[in-house]
Write an enzyme that holds these catalytic residues in place. Structure first.
Site, PDB file in Angstrom:
ATOM      1  N   GLU A 148       0.882  -1.160   0.000  1.00 15.14           N
ATOM      2  CA  GLU A 148       0.000   0.000   0.000  1.00 15.14           C
ATOM      3  C   GLU A 148       0.916   1.205   0.000  1.00 15.14           C
ATOM      4  OE1 GLU A 148      -2.491   1.047   3.466  1.00 15.14           O
ATOM      5  OE2 GLU A 148      -2.009   2.806   2.284  1.00 15.14           O
ATOM      6  N   CYS A 197      -2.609   7.620   4.819  1.00 15.86           N
ATOM      7  CA  CYS A 197      -2.684   7.235   3.404  1.00 15.86           C
ATOM      8  C   CYS A 197      -3.990   7.742   2.799  1.00 15.86           C
ATOM      9  CB  CYS A 197      -2.567   5.733   3.265  1.00 15.86           C
ATOM     10  SG  CYS A 197      -3.449   4.834   4.520  1.00 15.86           S
TER      11      CYS A 197
END
Ligand code: NAP
Length: 525
Positions: A264, A301
């Site tokens: 990720e 994120c």
């Protein structure tokens, strides 16, 4: 529990002898004791070999054993109390209140996976009964999913609990029946050891094979590369920079046995302000935006790094309200001096791009590693022709793109690279534009939100935390929520296996009482 500076390899505590590392308080730049011994190739070898040896025994544990193991880790983390929260706060600069919420999320993840394992649906048990009289005859076919094997987990700097040693990746892999070898993130070594000790003790208390868990400390990229290269490792879970994720993907692909990397990485989480909603609620949306932008010093994120709206008075009102709120926001300590330097360089680069204007900043930074939140503005033509503007500036920074018309908003949506999230602020009167945006955003993002901000990621069954590259390396999977377990499983089909050898999930009489797909029908039988 005490922080000793040692790695945890199986049930042993091992002081690395390849150098030493220290944790640093990013708020003061002071070194925090103790020193941590750095491991080497021999430690990787030992941890990975033990993980391999543990593999068959661990995946053969019952659902109840694995669920209890996960629950014991959750209980152990809570029992660390202020010791854990205090250390994590010192190492990361994150306030205790935020870390308490993160701890709750970590514990919920572990408990969710305990529930997933007990439920057994993740096994995907599927039976196609033999059709001996059909021409050609069909054999008896039965499928279920098994653990992939040992997983290398790279703890993330920005979630010292929820995406680190006992975080989402670890919980999903352990739930799937995979041993884990975790590389501690250098930014929170003490926090990592405390949580690691909890897992080590829970493994011993539940009589699990020793190699089910190891925690390694390495210094520099070659260490992580060697871990990913080890033949015992069968998958990698990573959260961090795009460069780091890409480097590990290359290493994994170049092995004699290539393995999947679930990385990720980076994205900018676009927020589309649709015209009617903006004209009705510009100030409210602006205030909410600044709260989202500055949450955890923007080190998420899911930070909203891009806002797209039509130019005009409502957008001016949004900007003015947001600027008012932004100017009152104190500068917040970032996770590491390195991340802070990268943020300063990033906003300087953004501010120097032709066609980009710095709209305003939060309060000036008085402490080391503290970041001023920053808002930039540009037009659609500049955004569409400047590649850098589509890249993440990790931290509390966001770019507002003022569009001349709806076609420009749609062109920006089409231009975006892969994202974890895409948000629309909309009212009923905006549905016509939303209908045009939605199919584009579905292609771009793993999660589409309406009238919220993307920061918080619910840990649940329906959550998707993933998206097309570069948000993640594999858009078919999620790093958060129950489906995260699928990354560490693979299907095995048994053809005409005698009943005496059949795995329990696939046996006649359904002893595990699973919902199974039998001859194409989902049944509890
Ligand atoms: P990072 O530099 O990607 O490091 C994450 C982990 O991967 C560390 O354990 C690191 O260890 C390892 N690693 C990195 N590059 C590697 C390579 N080439 N080969 C082998 N291992 C490698 O991330 P970070 O330290 O957390 O933060 C740095 C930057 O990453 C931030 O400024 C930000 O841009 C980005 N980031 C993004 C997110 C997000 O959610 N989008 C989250 C965190 C960070 P070693 O350094 O010891 O090799």
């Amino acid at each position: 529990m005490m922080i000793t500076g040692k790695m945890l390899i199986g049930q042993s505590a091992v002081l690395g002898d390849k150098g030493s590392l220290s944790a640093i308080n990013p708020a003061t730049h002071e070194t925090l004791g103790p020193h941590f011994g750095v491991g080497g190739i021999a430690d990787i070898e030992q941890a990975c070999t033990m993980a391999q040896q543990a593999c068959d025994r661990y995946r053969a544990t019952t659902a109840e054993q694995r669920a209890q193991f996960l629950e014991a880790i959750a209980t152990g983390i809570l029992a660390l109390g202020v010791t854990l929260i205090g250390r994590a706060s010192l190492e990361t600069g994150l306030p205790a209140a935020r870390l308490i919420i993160e701890r709750g999320r970590t514990v919920s993840q572990l408990r969710l996976f305990a529930q997933v394992v007990r439920d057994g649906h993740y096994l995907g048990a599927t039976l196609d009964c033999a059709l001996p009289t059909r021409i050609p005859a069909r054999p008896d076919l039965r499928l279920h999913k098994i653990a992939l094997g040992p997983v290398a987990v790279f703890g993330a700097s920005n979630f010292p609990l929820a995406f680190s040693v006992a975080g989402g990746d670890s919980a999903a892999a352990l739930a799937a029946g995979c041993p884990i070898v975790v590389k501690a993130h250098e930014a929170h070594l003490g926090t990592s050891e405390l949580v690691g000790q909890v897992i080590q003790q829970a493994a011993a208390a539940h009589n699990l094979p020793e190699g089910v868990f190891s925690l390694l400390i390495g210094d520099g990229h070659p260490f992580g590369q060697s871990l990913v290269s080890h033949p015992a490792i069968k998958a990698v879970a990573f959260t961090g920079s795009r460069q780091g994720g890409l480097a590990l993907m290359r290493t994994a692909a170049q092995r004699s046995e290539p393995i999947p990397v679930y990385a990720e990485m980076s994205c900018i989480n676009p927020v589309f302000l649709l015209p009617h909603a903006l004209s009705m609620r510009a100030s409210e949306i602006g205030r909410g935006f600044v709260e989202a932008l500055t949450m955890s010093a923007g080190q998420l994120c899911t930070n909203p790094g891009l806002v797209i709206a039509l130019e005009g008075q409502p957008l001016t009102q949004f900007c003015n309200t947001a600027l008012d709120a932004l100017r009152k926001k104190a500068a917040a300590t970032m996770l590491t001096p390195g991340i802070h330097h990268a943020y300063l360089a990033g906003i300087e680069e953004m501010g120097n791009i032709n066609g980009v204007t710095t709209l305003g900043q939060g309060c000036s930074a008085e402490k080391p590693s503290a970041a001023q939140a920053t808002m930039f503005v540009t037009d659609a033509a500049t955004f569409l022709t400047t590649e850098r503007l589509g890249d993440e500036t990790f931290g509390p920074s966001s770019l507002i793109v003022a569009c001349k018309n709806e076609n420009e908003m749609l062109a920006i949506a089409e231009h975006l690279s892969g994202q974890l999230t895409a948000t629309m602020q909309l009212d009923n009167a905006d549905h016509s534009l939303a209908r045009k945006l939605l199919p584009v955003l579905e292609r771009k993002a793993g999660r589409i939100l309406v009238n919220g901000y993307p920061n918080n990621v619910e840990v649940s069954h329906a959550m998707v935390h993933g998206g097309p590259f570069p948000a993640s390396s594999d858009s078919r999977s999620s790093a958060v929520g129950a489906s995260a377990i699928d990354r560490f499983l693979r299907p095995v089909c048994y053809q005409d296996l005698p009943a005496a050898l059949m795995p329990e999930a696939l046996q006649e009489g359904n002893p595990l009482e699973l919902w199974r797909t039998v001859n194409g029908q989902c049944v509890l039988a």
